[in-house]
Write an enzyme that holds these catalytic residues in place. Structure first.
Site, PDB file in Angstrom:
ATOM      1  N   PRO A  94     -79.214  57.530 -30.131  1.00  0.00           N
ATOM      2  CG  PRO A  94     -80.490  59.473 -30.142  1.00  0.00           C
ATOM      3  CD  PRO A  94     -79.784  58.518 -31.047  1.00  0.00           C
ATOM      4  CB  SER A 132     -74.810  53.330 -35.678  1.00  0.00           C
ATOM      5  OG  SER A 132     -74.788  54.428 -36.533  1.00  0.00           O
ATOM      6  CG  PHE A 164     -64.464  48.020 -30.395  1.00  0.00           C
ATOM      7  CD1 PHE A 164     -65.388  47.648 -29.431  1.00  0.00           C
ATOM      8  CD2 PHE A 164     -64.395  47.272 -31.564  1.00  0.00           C
ATOM      9  CE1 PHE A 164     -66.218  46.544 -29.611  1.00  0.00           C
ATOM     10  CE2 PHE A 164     -65.221  46.174 -31.756  1.00  0.00           C
ATOM     11  CZ  PHE A 164     -66.131  45.802 -30.784  1.00  0.00           C
ATOM     12  CB  ALA A 166     -61.735  55.466 -26.029  1.00  0.00           C
ATOM     13  CD  GLU A 167     -66.242  61.138 -27.789  1.00  0.00           C
ATOM     14  OE1 GLU A 167     -66.132  62.228 -27.209  1.00  0.00           O
ATOM     15  OE2 GLU A 167     -67.334  60.654 -28.129  1.00  0.00           O
ATOM     16  CG  ASN A 226     -69.232  50.414 -24.977  1.00  0.00           C
ATOM     17  OD1 ASN A 226     -68.003  50.400 -24.982  1.00  0.00           O
ATOM     18  ND2 ASN A 226     -69.927  51.199 -25.767  1.00  0.00           N
ATOM     19  CB  CYS A 278     -70.580  54.846 -25.642  1.00  0.00           C
ATOM     20  SG  CYS A 278     -70.243  55.611 -27.222  1.00  0.00           S
ATOM     21  NE  ARG A 348     -71.778  62.952 -27.606  1.00  0.00           N
ATOM     22  CZ  ARG A 348     -71.652  62.266 -28.747  1.00  0.00           C
ATOM     23  NH1 ARG A 348     -72.729  61.942 -29.435  1.00  0.00           N
ATOM     24  NH2 ARG A 348     -70.466  61.920 -29.197  1.00  0.00           N
TER      25      ARG A 348
HETATM   26  N1  LIG Z   1     -68.637  58.744 -29.818  1.00  0.00           N
HETATM   27  C1  LIG Z   1     -67.936  57.637 -29.692  1.00  0.00           C
HETATM   28  O1  LIG Z   1     -66.857  57.642 -29.121  1.00  0.00           O
HETATM   29  C2  LIG Z   1     -68.440  56.333 -30.253  1.00  0.00           C
HETATM   30  C3  LIG Z   1     -67.563  55.245 -30.297  1.00  0.00           C
HETATM   31  C4  LIG Z   1     -68.014  54.034 -30.839  1.00  0.00           C
HETATM   32  C5  LIG Z   1     -69.308  53.937 -31.346  1.00  0.00           C
HETATM   33  N2  LIG Z   1     -70.134  55.015 -31.290  1.00  0.00           N
HETATM   34  C6  LIG Z   1     -71.464  54.889 -31.919  1.00  0.00           C
HETATM   35  O2  LIG Z   1     -71.370  55.457 -33.231  1.00  0.00           O
HETATM   36  C7  LIG Z   1     -72.600  56.096 -33.595  1.00  0.00           C
HETATM   37  C8  LIG Z   1     -72.345  57.550 -33.950  1.00  0.00           C
HETATM   38  O3  LIG Z   1     -71.864  58.201 -32.798  1.00  0.00           O
HETATM   39  P1  LIG Z   1     -71.242  59.666 -32.868  1.00  0.00           P
HETATM   40  O4  LIG Z   1     -70.688  59.945 -31.516  1.00  0.00           O
HETATM   41  O5  LIG Z   1     -70.373  59.779 -34.064  1.00  0.00           O
HETATM   42  O6  LIG Z   1     -72.578  60.536 -33.108  1.00  0.00           O
HETATM   43  P2  LIG Z   1     -72.670  62.052 -33.577  1.00  0.00           P
HETATM   44  O7  LIG Z   1     -73.964  62.558 -33.064  1.00  0.00           O
HETATM   45  O8  LIG Z   1     -71.402  62.770 -33.244  1.00  0.00           O
HETATM   46  O9  LIG Z   1     -72.716  61.963 -35.182  1.00  0.00           O
HETATM   47  C9  LIG Z   1     -73.773  61.431 -35.904  1.00  0.00           C
HETATM   48  C10 LIG Z   1     -73.981  62.276 -37.148  1.00  0.00           C
HETATM   49  O10 LIG Z   1     -74.940  61.639 -37.996  1.00  0.00           O
HETATM   50  C11 LIG Z   1     -75.666  62.650 -38.676  1.00  0.00           C
HETATM   51  N3  LIG Z   1     -76.904  62.076 -39.211  1.00  0.00           N
HETATM   52  C12 LIG Z   1     -77.963  61.572 -38.534  1.00  0.00           C
HETATM   53  N4  LIG Z   1     -78.869  61.080 -39.388  1.00  0.00           N
HETATM   54  C13 LIG Z   1     -78.391  61.285 -40.641  1.00  0.00           C
HETATM   55  C14 LIG Z   1     -78.871  60.984 -41.952  1.00  0.00           C
HETATM   56  N5  LIG Z   1     -80.038  60.352 -42.129  1.00  0.00           N
HETATM   57  N6  LIG Z   1     -78.125  61.353 -43.010  1.00  0.00           N
HETATM   58  C15 LIG Z   1     -76.942  61.984 -42.839  1.00  0.00           C
HETATM   59  N7  LIG Z   1     -76.427  62.276 -41.630  1.00  0.00           N
HETATM   60  C16 LIG Z   1     -77.142  61.930 -40.542  1.00  0.00           C
HETATM   61  C17 LIG Z   1     -75.894  63.705 -37.618  1.00  0.00           C
HETATM   62  O11 LIG Z   1     -76.178  64.965 -38.205  1.00  0.00           O
HETATM   63  C18 LIG Z   1     -74.538  63.683 -36.872  1.00  0.00           C
HETATM   64  O12 LIG Z   1     -73.644  64.658 -37.369  1.00  0.00           O
HETATM   65  C19 LIG Z   1     -73.539  55.889 -32.411  1.00  0.00           C
HETATM   66  O13 LIG Z   1     -74.307  54.735 -32.645  1.00  0.00           O
HETATM   67  C20 LIG Z   1     -72.588  55.644 -31.245  1.00  0.00           C
HETATM   68  O14 LIG Z   1     -73.169  54.853 -30.241  1.00  0.00           O
HETATM   69  C21 LIG Z   1     -69.722  56.219 -30.778  1.00  0.00           C
HETATM   70  O1  LIG Z   2     -60.655  53.654 -15.243  1.00  0.00           O
HETATM   71  C1  LIG Z   2     -61.479  54.429 -15.736  1.00  0.00           C
HETATM   72  C2  LIG Z   2     -61.670  54.593 -17.137  1.00  0.00           C
HETATM   73  C3  LIG Z   2     -62.634  55.463 -17.590  1.00  0.00           C
HETATM   74  N1  LIG Z   2     -63.389  56.176 -16.714  1.00  0.00           N
HETATM   75  C4  LIG Z   2     -64.439  57.085 -17.229  1.00  0.00           C
HETATM   76  O2  LIG Z   2     -65.287  56.342 -18.099  1.00  0.00           O
HETATM   77  C5  LIG Z   2     -65.838  57.189 -19.093  1.00  0.00           C
HETATM   78  C6  LIG Z   2     -65.613  56.585 -20.485  1.00  0.00           C
HETATM   79  O3  LIG Z   2     -64.235  56.612 -20.794  1.00  0.00           O
HETATM   80  P1  LIG Z   2     -63.632  55.900 -22.086  1.00  0.00           P
HETATM   81  O4  LIG Z   2     -64.153  54.524 -22.164  1.00  0.00           O
HETATM   82  O5  LIG Z   2     -62.174  56.070 -22.029  1.00  0.00           O
HETATM   83  O6  LIG Z   2     -64.188  56.841 -23.255  1.00  0.00           O
HETATM   84  P2  LIG Z   2     -65.334  56.649 -24.380  1.00  0.00           P
HETATM   85  O7  LIG Z   2     -64.974  57.561 -25.481  1.00  0.00           O
HETATM   86  O8  LIG Z   2     -66.675  56.779 -23.750  1.00  0.00           O
HETATM   87  O9  LIG Z   2     -65.125  55.152 -24.935  1.00  0.00           O
HETATM   88  C7  LIG Z   2     -65.981  54.071 -24.574  1.00  0.00           C
HETATM   89  O10 LIG Z   2     -67.160  54.080 -25.367  1.00  0.00           O
HETATM   90  C8  LIG Z   2     -66.897  54.032 -26.801  1.00  0.00           C
HETATM   91  C9  LIG Z   2     -68.240  54.192 -27.475  1.00  0.00           C
HETATM   92  O11 LIG Z   2     -68.947  53.021 -27.594  1.00  0.00           O
HETATM   93  C10 LIG Z   2     -66.196  52.724 -27.127  1.00  0.00           C
HETATM   94  O12 LIG Z   2     -65.971  52.654 -28.524  1.00  0.00           O
HETATM   95  C11 LIG Z   2     -64.885  52.641 -26.350  1.00  0.00           C
HETATM   96  O13 LIG Z   2     -64.248  51.395 -26.610  1.00  0.00           O
HETATM   97  C12 LIG Z   2     -65.190  52.783 -24.856  1.00  0.00           C
HETATM   98  O14 LIG Z   2     -63.957  52.814 -24.111  1.00  0.00           O
HETATM   99  C13 LIG Z   2     -65.151  58.546 -18.910  1.00  0.00           C
HETATM  100  O15 LIG Z   2     -66.010  59.400 -18.187  1.00  0.00           O
HETATM  101  C14 LIG Z   2     -63.918  58.219 -18.103  1.00  0.00           C
HETATM  102  O16 LIG Z   2     -63.460  59.293 -17.334  1.00  0.00           O
HETATM  103  C15 LIG Z   2     -63.223  56.031 -15.353  1.00  0.00           C
HETATM  104  O17 LIG Z   2     -63.915  56.662 -14.558  1.00  0.00           O
HETATM  105  N2  LIG Z   2     -62.266  55.167 -14.908  1.00  0.00           N
END
Ligand SMILES: NC(=O)c1ccc[n+]([C@@H]2O[C@H](COP(=O)([O-])OP(=O)(O)OC[C@H]3O[C@@H](n4cnc5c(N)ncnc54)[C@H](O)[C@@H]3O)[C@@H](O)[C@H]2O)c1
Ligand SMILES: O=c1ccn([C@@H]2O[C@H](COP(=O)(O)OP(=O)(O)O[C@H]3O[C@H](CO)[C@@H](O)[C@H](O)[C@H]3O)[C@@H](O)[C@H]2O)c(=O)[nH]1
Length: 469
Positions: A94, A132, A164, A166-167, A226, A278, A348
């Site tokens: 974070p 991460s 990469f 996306a949720e 991003n 992100c 978030r």
């Molecule tokens: N959420 C997304 O869509 C997304 C996409 C791409 C990249 N990322 C990146 O991936 C990373 C993880 O994101 P996330 O959304 O999965 O986070 P998250 O908070 O959902 O999950 C992280 C987990 O790690 C655990 N953790 C922390 N420290 C630990 C330790 N020392 N040992 C064991 N477990 C531990 C926490 O308890 C938590 O459950 C971040 O760097 C984020 O930027 C996130």
């Molecule tokens: O045309 C668009 C597309 C997206 N959004 C908004 O942008 C935010 C992010 O959307 P999206 O990128 O689809 O979701 P994330 O799960 O945040 O994914 C981004 O962040 C992830 C974490 O790093 C990366 O892995 C992904 O590639 C990247 O798309 C959301 O609030 C969407 O509603 C818009 O407002 N307009």
């Protein structure tokens, strides 16, 4: 080339869980263990009725197929580390809340603790993979920690393999990624480790989609991707303000520019502002990196993407107040959607949180409906957004409803904050009948058929369209 037989993923969150569940599904010959310190999260991953800790379309099916076969979830972090040949570090990174770089830099404490745990526990050589999102050159710090604390016979290769996904579309993204990026040192050992990880992905990803680059390029590419994506949204949102002031229509403008093959049609949907864990975090991280490198103008350039996003949220809530005759005190506002985007329960940095906080400050009454977000998450988010207001006060002003129709009852205005598909099929006639008049709709997601709603009697305001109530 070493063949990977056992994988451990540290961090069972939004990334570690789905990513490694898909690896387990696609590689039945590899034993995958996902570990986390959070007992409740691991219990949910292991729950007999598949009540998983995150909502993601298609995820349950993947976990049902692989769990207990070659996919395991555990809080025994040390065993996971000891048994594995390859370890993903997928912990949270974070934005720092205090100390040097507060508000901008990534908090690498969790990455460091996980790295120290690997060094202290591993009794044989491992490939350690940064999953991460981290600042450029974090692998170097990980190497220093590992080298200084490792046991005899344990040597470590470090790779960067940013995610990469996306949720909301995580499983589709993981099944058919645009690319898989692997960064390594360009040494013999580094290249061999890279080949071992590439071999894992080649079980389902075409080889030409697996890009191998240097470590620092890989780390920076994640932040860059991003930043570029968020920049597109802030650009289109900046244009939406011009549209509102001139009578142009942002949907038409976005479509027109998106037809230029050099620009492309994706990610040009104007909105009430981007959210998610992100975009903001990673851009601020890039801003901090640029500042640390004395690149002031570069830092300012990227910071503007976040500034524009904040402006968009403020602009939208102000438009609601202005349109409702400059006051919403005591008026009931239905907010449809609380998640930061559709098809996820994740809140978030959701724009809805900022809007509702603004409405609370104007002393409006707010009804919230979201198809996925749990009530306790909503209360936690609203509490955090207004730290000076006691939760009981917030709960007197805000109600959580179990349907869109219930949320809209007796309201003066409906605000669409998340683009859930179910909001397209709302019975607007019934909503209109249940609302106070004049009944207003504010569409922050370009979701509704404004003309149809106007024919029912609503006064409709759409993001990126000039006033035509
Ligand atoms: N959420 C997304 O869509 C997304 C996409 C791409 C990249 N990322 C990146 O991936 C990373 C993880 O994101 P996330 O959304 O999965 O986070 P998250 O908070 O959902 O999950 C992280 C987990 O790690 C655990 N953790 C922390 N420290 C630990 C330790 N020392 N040992 C064991 N477990 C531990 C926490 O308890 C938590 O459950 C971040 O760097 C984020 O930027 C996130
Ligand atoms: O045309 C668009 C597309 C997206 N959004 C908004 O942008 C935010 C992010 O959307 P999206 O990128 O689809 O979701 P994330 O799960 O945040 O994914 C981004 O962040 C992830 C974490 O790093 C990366 O892995 C992904 O590639 C990247 O798309 C959301 O609030 C969407 O509603 C818009 O407002 N307009």
């Amino acid at each position: 080339m070493p063949r990977v037989k056992q994988i451990c993923c540290i961090g069972a969150g939004y990334v570690g869980g789905p990513t490694c569940a898909v690896i387990a599904l696609k590689c039945p010959h590899i034993r995958v263990t996902i570990v986390d310190l959070n007992q409740a999260r691991i219990d949910a991953w292991n729950s007999p009725d598949f009540n998983l800790p995150i909502y993601e379309p298609g995820l349950e099916d993947v976990v049902r197929q692989a769990r207990g076969r070659n996919l395991f979830f555990s809080t025994d972090v040390d065993k996971g580390i000891r048994d594995a040949d390859l370890i993903f570090v997928s912990v949270n990174t974070p934005t720092k809340k205090s100390g040097v770089g507060a508000g901008f830099a990534a908090d690498l404490n969790y990455v460091e603790l996980a790295t120290r745990r690997i060094a202290a526990t591993a009794t044989s050589s491992k490939i350690v993979v940064e999953k991460s999102t981290v600042p450029c050159r974090t692998a170097e710090s990980m190497r220093t920690i590992l080298d200084a604390n490792s046991k005899p016979n344990a040597r470590f290769d470090i790779l960067s393999n940013p995610e990469f996904l996306a949720e909301g579309t995580a499983i589709d993204d993981l099944f058919a990624p645009d690319r898989v990026l692997i960064g390594s040192l360009q040494t013999q050992e580094g290249k061999e480790a890279c080949a071992a990880l590439s071999e894992v992905y080649q079980n389902w990803v075409p080889k030409e989609r697996i890009l191998t680059v240097g470590l620092w390029s890989s780390e920076l590419s994640k932040l860059a991707a991003n930043a570029m994506l968020a920049q597109r949204i802030s650009s289109v949102n900046a244009l939406s303000a011009i549209c509102e002031a001139t009578g142009a229509n942002i949907a038409e403008v976005a479509h027109s520019i998106g037809q230029d093959s050099r620009i492309g049609p994706k990610f040009l949907r104007a909105s009430v502002g981007f959210g998610g864990s992100c975009f903001q975090k990673d851009i601020l991280n890039l801003v901090y990196l640029s500042e640390s490198l004395n690149l002031k103008e570069v830092a300012e350039y990227w910071k503007q993407v976040v500034t524009m996003n904040e402006y968009q949220k403020r602009r939208f809530s102000k438009r609601v107040v202005d349109t409702l005759f400059n006051t919403i005190t005591g008026k009931r506002i239905a907010v449809l959607g609380f998640a930061f985007k559709a098809d996820t329960g994740d809140t978030r940095e959701s724009a809805a949180i900022t809007l509702i906080r603004d409405f609370q400050q104007e002393r409006a009454l707010v009804n919230i409906y979201d198809p996925q977000v749990e009530s306790n998450q909503i209360w936690a988010d609203l509490n955090e957004a207004s730290p000076d207001v006691p939760l009981e006060t917030i709960q007197r002003q805000v109600s959580i409803c179990s349907s869109a129709l219930e949320a809209c009852k007796n309201a003066e205005a409906v605000v669409i904050a998340t683009e859930w598909a179910e909001f397209k099929t709302i019975d607007w006639q019934a909503v209109y009948a249940s609302m106070n008049k004049p009944a207003f709709v504010f569409d922050g997601r370009l979701l509704v058929d404004a003309d149809r709603l106007r024919s029912i009697g609503f006064k409709v305001t759409v993001i990126g369209r000039g006033e035509r109530l």
